[in-house]
Design a protein around this motif. Structure first.
Motif, PDB file in Angstrom:
ATOM      1  N   HIS A  12       0.811  -1.221   0.000  1.00 41.28           N
ATOM      2  CA  HIS A  12       0.000   0.000   0.000  1.00 41.28           C
ATOM      3  C   HIS A  12       0.846   1.274   0.000  1.00 41.28           C
ATOM      4  O   HIS A  12       0.308   2.374  -0.085  1.00 41.28           O
ATOM      5  CB  HIS A  12      -0.927   0.025   1.217  1.00 41.28           C
ATOM      6  N   PHE A  13       2.167   1.131   0.082  1.00 41.97           N
ATOM      7  CA  PHE A  13       3.045   2.290   0.182  1.00 41.97           C
ATOM      8  C   PHE A  13       2.838   3.303  -0.941  1.00 41.97           C
ATOM      9  O   PHE A  13       2.722   4.506  -0.652  1.00 41.97           O
ATOM     10  CB  PHE A  13       4.520   1.870   0.245  1.00 41.97           C
ATOM     11  N   PHE A  17       1.907   7.053   0.079  1.00 40.53           N
ATOM     12  CA  PHE A  17       2.877   8.105  -0.247  1.00 40.53           C
ATOM     13  C   PHE A  17       2.231   9.174  -1.132  1.00 40.53           C
ATOM     14  O   PHE A  17       2.424  10.376  -0.920  1.00 40.53           O
ATOM     15  CB  PHE A  17       4.100   7.496  -0.943  1.00 40.53           C
ATOM     16  N   SER A  18       1.442   8.756  -2.080  1.00 34.93           N
ATOM     17  CA  SER A  18       0.751   9.685  -2.966  1.00 34.93           C
ATOM     18  C   SER A  18      -0.240  10.561  -2.196  1.00 34.93           C
ATOM     19  O   SER A  18      -0.311  11.779  -2.402  1.00 34.93           O
ATOM     20  CB  SER A  18       0.028   8.909  -4.068  1.00 34.93           C
ATOM     21  N   VAL A  27      -2.212  21.402   2.078  1.00 34.27           N
ATOM     22  CA  VAL A  27      -2.309  22.010   3.400  1.00 34.27           C
ATOM     23  C   VAL A  27      -1.132  22.918   3.709  1.00 34.27           C
ATOM     24  O   VAL A  27      -1.304  24.027   4.221  1.00 34.27           O
ATOM     25  CB  VAL A  27      -2.443  20.918   4.492  1.00 34.27           C
ATOM     26  N   PHE A  28       0.088  22.486   3.377  1.00 31.68           N
ATOM     27  CA  PHE A  28       1.267  23.245   3.761  1.00 31.68           C
ATOM     28  C   PHE A  28       1.958  23.943   2.606  1.00 31.68           C
ATOM     29  O   PHE A  28       2.918  24.676   2.808  1.00 31.68           O
ATOM     30  CB  PHE A  28       2.273  22.337   4.484  1.00 31.68           C
ATOM     31  N   GLY A  29       1.504  23.710   1.383  1.00 34.77           N
ATOM     32  CA  GLY A  29       2.107  24.389   0.245  1.00 34.77           C
ATOM     33  C   GLY A  29       3.510  23.919  -0.071  1.00 34.77           C
ATOM     34  O   GLY A  29       4.344  24.696  -0.531  1.00 34.77           O
ATOM     35  N   VAL A  30       3.785  22.639   0.198  1.00 40.71           N
ATOM     36  CA  VAL A  30       5.086  22.069  -0.140  1.00 40.71           C
ATOM     37  C   VAL A  30       4.888  20.820  -0.987  1.00 40.71           C
ATOM     38  O   VAL A  30       3.895  20.101  -0.843  1.00 40.71           O
ATOM     39  CB  VAL A  30       5.935  21.717   1.113  1.00 40.71           C
ATOM     40  N   GLU A  31       5.815  20.605  -1.874  1.00 40.98           N
ATOM     41  CA  GLU A  31       5.758  19.457  -2.765  1.00 40.98           C
ATOM     42  C   GLU A  31       6.950  18.546  -2.475  1.00 40.98           C
ATOM     43  O   GLU A  31       8.039  19.022  -2.166  1.00 40.98           O
ATOM     44  CB  GLU A  31       5.833  19.962  -4.204  1.00 40.98           C
TER      45      GLU A  31
END
Length: 150
Positions: A12-13, A17-18, A27-31
């Protein structure tokens, strides 16, 4: 992560992860960007255009930029201007409390009402004719320049 959280469900990783990557982006504006595919090394990259290096110069700019994006989102959702108590309430539901020292963000009241106001990311104003005094948060001019509400 595989050994610690998905011990018995490693297949299920990719889905987990996706989903985590998407939540971090929204939510945090980071990729999450892959730096080394062979060693599976990743880095976090800001996507909002906020000038992370200027938010905190000691290398912790990215968490504070993400937190700033969260605070700006709370203000937008509560209505711009947002009552101070609504902002503190939303943050406390995320277990980040005003009046308590946070290991990354420091003391919230100072961060939001002084530091980010001085840097132009937020405005903190007393509501006219409020007795006792009540305050509101608004997006600051720098927030409008460096990102958008949408």
């Amino acid at each position: 992560m595989l050994n610690e959280f998905l011990r018995d469900n490693q297949e299920h990783f990719p889905v987990v992860f996706s989903e985590v990557s998407e939540c971090l982006r929204l939510v945090f504006g980071v990729e999450i960007k892959e730096v080394d595919p062979k060693e599976h090394i990743y880095t976090l990259v800001p996507t909002l255009g906020l000038t992370c290096d200027e938010i905190l110069s000691d290398g912790e700019g990215l968490p504070k930029a993400g937190f700033l994006a969260l605070v700006l989102s709370v203000i937008m959702l509560c209505g711009d201007p947002a009552p101070e108590e609504a902002v503190w309430g939303a943050l406390s539901r995320m277990r980040v409390y005003v009046g308590r020292e946070h290991c990354v963000f420091g003391e919230l009241r100072e961060l939001l009402t002084r530091v980010w106001v001085q840097e132009g990311y937020l405005e903190y104003q007393q509501m006219p004719d409020s007795h006792p005094a009540r305050y509101v948060f608004l997006w600051g001019p720098r927030a409008y320049v460096e990102t958008s509400k949408w």
